[in-house]
Design a protein around this motif. Structure first.
Motif, PDB file in Angstrom:
ATOM      1  N   LEU A  69       0.939  -1.423  -0.028  1.00 47.00           N
ATOM      2  CA  LEU A  69       0.004  -0.072   0.012  1.00 47.00           C
ATOM      3  C   LEU A  69       0.833   1.237   0.152  1.00 47.00           C
ATOM      4  O   LEU A  69       0.433   2.180  -0.835  1.00 47.00           O
ATOM      5  CB  LEU A  69      -1.037  -0.020   1.160  1.00 47.00           C
ATOM      6  CG  LEU A  69      -1.972   0.940   1.179  1.00 47.00           C
ATOM      7  CD1 LEU A  69      -3.013   0.664  -0.108  1.00 47.00           C
ATOM      8  CD2 LEU A  69      -3.030   0.812   2.408  1.00 47.00           C
ATOM      9  N   PRO A  70       2.019   1.361   0.664  1.00 46.59           N
ATOM     10  CA  PRO A  70       2.842   2.591   0.678  1.00 46.59           C
ATOM     11  C   PRO A  70       3.114   2.960  -0.724  1.00 46.59           C
ATOM     12  O   PRO A  70       3.173   4.287  -1.153  1.00 46.59           O
ATOM     13  CB  PRO A  70       3.718   2.369   1.716  1.00 46.59           C
ATOM     14  CG  PRO A  70       3.328   1.259   2.664  1.00 46.59           C
ATOM     15  CD  PRO A  70       2.273   0.531   1.959  1.00 46.59           C
ATOM     16  N   SER A  71       3.705   1.939  -1.338  1.00 47.49           N
ATOM     17  CA  SER A  71       4.206   2.299  -2.720  1.00 47.49           C
ATOM     18  C   SER A  71       3.294   2.770  -3.539  1.00 47.49           C
ATOM     19  O   SER A  71       3.198   3.603  -4.609  1.00 47.49           O
ATOM     20  CB  SER A  71       4.812   0.925  -3.282  1.00 47.49           C
ATOM     21  OG  SER A  71       5.889   0.907  -2.555  1.00 47.49           O
ATOM     22  N   GLY A  72       1.958   2.214  -3.442  1.00 54.71           N
ATOM     23  CA  GLY A  72       0.801   2.550  -4.420  1.00 54.71           C
ATOM     24  C   GLY A  72       0.164   3.843  -4.031  1.00 54.71           C
ATOM     25  O   GLY A  72      -0.215   4.562  -4.913  1.00 54.71           O
ATOM     26  N   VAL A  73      -0.123   4.263  -2.699  1.00 61.25           N
ATOM     27  CA  VAL A  73      -0.730   5.261  -2.171  1.00 61.25           C
ATOM     28  C   VAL A  73       0.293   6.484  -2.039  1.00 61.25           C
ATOM     29  O   VAL A  73      -0.107   7.599  -2.302  1.00 61.25           O
ATOM     30  CB  VAL A  73      -1.313   5.143  -0.807  1.00 61.25           C
ATOM     31  CG1 VAL A  73      -1.940   6.299  -0.307  1.00 61.25           C
ATOM     32  CG2 VAL A  73      -2.481   3.901  -1.009  1.00 61.25           C
ATOM     33  N   LEU A  74       1.362   6.313  -1.808  1.00 52.01           N
ATOM     34  CA  LEU A  74       2.267   7.111  -1.263  1.00 52.01           C
ATOM     35  C   LEU A  74       3.445   7.633  -2.332  1.00 52.01           C
ATOM     36  O   LEU A  74       4.299   8.400  -2.384  1.00 52.01           O
ATOM     37  CB  LEU A  74       3.067   7.066   0.014  1.00 52.01           C
ATOM     38  CG  LEU A  74       2.253   6.992   1.255  1.00 52.01           C
ATOM     39  CD1 LEU A  74       2.802   6.758   2.510  1.00 52.01           C
ATOM     40  CD2 LEU A  74       1.091   8.318   1.351  1.00 52.01           C
ATOM     41  N   GLY A  75       3.561   6.455  -3.266  1.00 53.78           N
ATOM     42  CA  GLY A  75       4.580   6.376  -4.134  1.00 53.78           C
ATOM     43  C   GLY A  75       4.886   7.801  -4.909  1.00 53.78           C
ATOM     44  O   GLY A  75       6.002   8.297  -5.077  1.00 53.78           O
ATOM     45  N   THR A  76       3.768   8.293  -5.582  1.00 52.00           N
ATOM     46  CA  THR A  76       4.004   9.342  -6.507  1.00 52.00           C
ATOM     47  C   THR A  76       4.441  10.767  -5.564  1.00 52.00           C
ATOM     48  O   THR A  76       5.265  11.560  -6.123  1.00 52.00           O
ATOM     49  CB  THR A  76       2.561   9.759  -6.989  1.00 52.00           C
ATOM     50  OG1 THR A  76       2.124   8.654  -7.776  1.00 52.00           O
ATOM     51  CG2 THR A  76       2.732  10.999  -7.951  1.00 52.00           C
ATOM     52  N   PHE A  77       4.006  10.771  -4.380  1.00 50.02           N
ATOM     53  CA  PHE A  77       4.531  11.879  -3.607  1.00 50.02           C
ATOM     54  C   PHE A  77       5.824  11.876  -3.138  1.00 50.02           C
ATOM     55  O   PHE A  77       6.364  12.803  -2.581  1.00 50.02           O
ATOM     56  CB  PHE A  77       3.604  12.059  -2.527  1.00 50.02           C
ATOM     57  CG  PHE A  77       2.190  12.154  -2.760  1.00 50.02           C
ATOM     58  CD1 PHE A  77       1.629  13.303  -3.067  1.00 50.02           C
ATOM     59  CD2 PHE A  77       1.256  10.915  -2.799  1.00 50.02           C
ATOM     60  CE1 PHE A  77       0.214  13.514  -3.502  1.00 50.02           C
ATOM     61  CE2 PHE A  77       0.054  11.167  -2.912  1.00 50.02           C
ATOM     62  CZ  PHE A  77      -0.650  12.446  -3.279  1.00 50.02           C
TER      63      PHE A  77
END
Length: 406
Positions: free
Chosen positions: A55-63
């Motif tokens: 989840l962190p890579s998917g939700v936060l990755g762009t940021f």
């Protein structure tokens, strides 16, 4: 590739990646083992663990992208390693608390997301005058080998010294990686973009729009949606296919898994030669087509099972591993070849987030489709659907010089 390992700078970088990924493999097995014994619903908790890791890579990755473009790669890599060191140690007293352990796993995933984005963006700095495709191939083959060795090492550690000691060993691997990466002066400098208070969101917006203005990145973005959904679905169902549908015993199952990894290693080592001979977009179409075909050939194998026996199952796994691995070759080369320095961190973070989210969607879809239509049918239908964008991409590309993107 030998000349890369003779380069002391690249050798330290490579060793840091080896140690870090070994630690990830140990952590994955240890956490899953704890998850299986901690609650009365182990299957549900294991699924929650997998999602918390992704989840962190998917939700936060762009940021994370703007940080990678504005900060020193060394600071981000070492900071992510040291943060994961502390998080893994905190898992030791949390082994009897499912909610706390799940929260720590999520935080470890945040650290890994920062590490992976910064690591990939730093590759051109580390490689220097060496061949970029060779460096990518060496890294990918190393990761595929560690995907086999890491879980095995984790299982041995749990059996030999227990869960808590396994977490300690895992934490030490992150310290070793931080020391190696901290010694690389080449990672000290940063690619500075928009700076100053209030510029973060502008930097993020410009990074996304700038990356999607590049034609090859647009092609890559739409192509990776069906590919990563298919990989997520295959990853969910391949073990059930081998253990339940084929009914492989433990040794044969392990052999099939080894062949899946062996095919992936072969695909990674084939990368440099294929990059020299084919335009990257055509190589991507061919790799996706091969992976689609590897899923389709399950139909005659499953239909006639057990004719051919374990040898046929192993050959199928090797072909699927080869196809999945070859897909990563043009993806990595397009990202590092076509993204300008000032957009590299944000472009990599954007595509990684897209790929992870699509993989999670594939994992969830895989369980639903397999329940409704059966595991073999879900895999074969996925191959048939994936063949459509592969053919469309192959027909939509024009002949170009090898190693270029059109």
């Amino acid at each position: 590739m030998r000349e890369l390992l003779r380069d002391r700078v690249y050798l330290r970088y490579w060793l840091a990646v080896v140690v870090s990924y070994l630690g990830d493999g140990i952590a994955k097995v240890t956490v899953v083992y704890v998850a299986a014994t901690l609650t009365g619903a182990p299957a549900l908790f294991i699924a929650a663990v997998v999602i918390a890791q992704l989840l962190p890579s998917g939700v936060l990755g762009t940021f994370i992208g703007p940080l990678v473009d504005r900060m020193s790669p060394r600071a981000l890599l070492v900071g992510a390693d040291l943060a994961r060191f502390a998080i893994v140690l905190a898992m030791i007293p949390a082994v009897r608390s499912a909610p706390l352990l799940l929260a720590l796993i999520f935080l470890e995933g945040v650290g890994k997301s920062v590490f992976e984005t910064a690591r990939m963006a730093a590759i051109p700095k580390v490689v220097g005058g060496h061949s970029l495709p060779s460096a990518i191939a060496l890294f990918q083959s190393t990761v595929q080998a560690l995907n086999l060795i890491g879980p095995l090492a984790g299982g041995i550690l749990i059996a030999a010294v227990g869960v808590r000691a396994s977490f300690v060993v895992d934490a030490v691997t992150f310290v070793a990686s931080a020391v190696l990466l901290g010694s690389l002066a080449v990672l000290r400098g940063a690619t500075v973009t928009a700076a100053g208070p209030g510029q973060y969101w502008r930097s993020l917006r410009e990074g996304i729009t700038g990356a999607l203005r590049i034609p090859s990145l647009r092609v890559l973005a739409w192509m990776m949606v069906p590919v990563m959904v298919a990989i997520g679905l295959f990853t969910t169902n391949v073990n059930t296919q081998l253990l339940v549908t084929f009914g492989l015993p433990a040794f044969d199952f392990g052999l099939a898994q080894a062949m899946l990894g062996g095919g992936a290693v072969l695909g990674a080592f084939s990368g440099p030669a294929l990059v020299r001979r084919l335009p990257l977009t055509r190589l991507l179409a061919a790799a996706v087509g091969l992976f689609a075909v590897s899923l389709l050939v399950l139909w005659p194998i499953d239909h006639r099972w057990p004719a051919g026996g374990v040898a046929l199952a192993c050959a199928w796994c090797a072909l699927a591993g080869l196809g999945m691995s070859l897909v990563q070759v043009p993806v990595a080369n397009i990202l590092l070849h076509d993204l300008p320095d000032e957009l590299r961190g944000r472009g990599i973070a954007l595509l990684n987030a897209l790929m992870v989210n699509c993989t999670v969607a594939g994992v969830l879809l895989g369980g639903l489709v397999a329940t409704w239509a059966g595991v073999p049918t879900s895999i074969v239908v996925t191959g048939a659907v994936l063949l459509v964008p592969a053919v469309a991409l192959a027909l939509g590309t024009r002949p170009a010089r090898a190693g270029s993107v059109r």
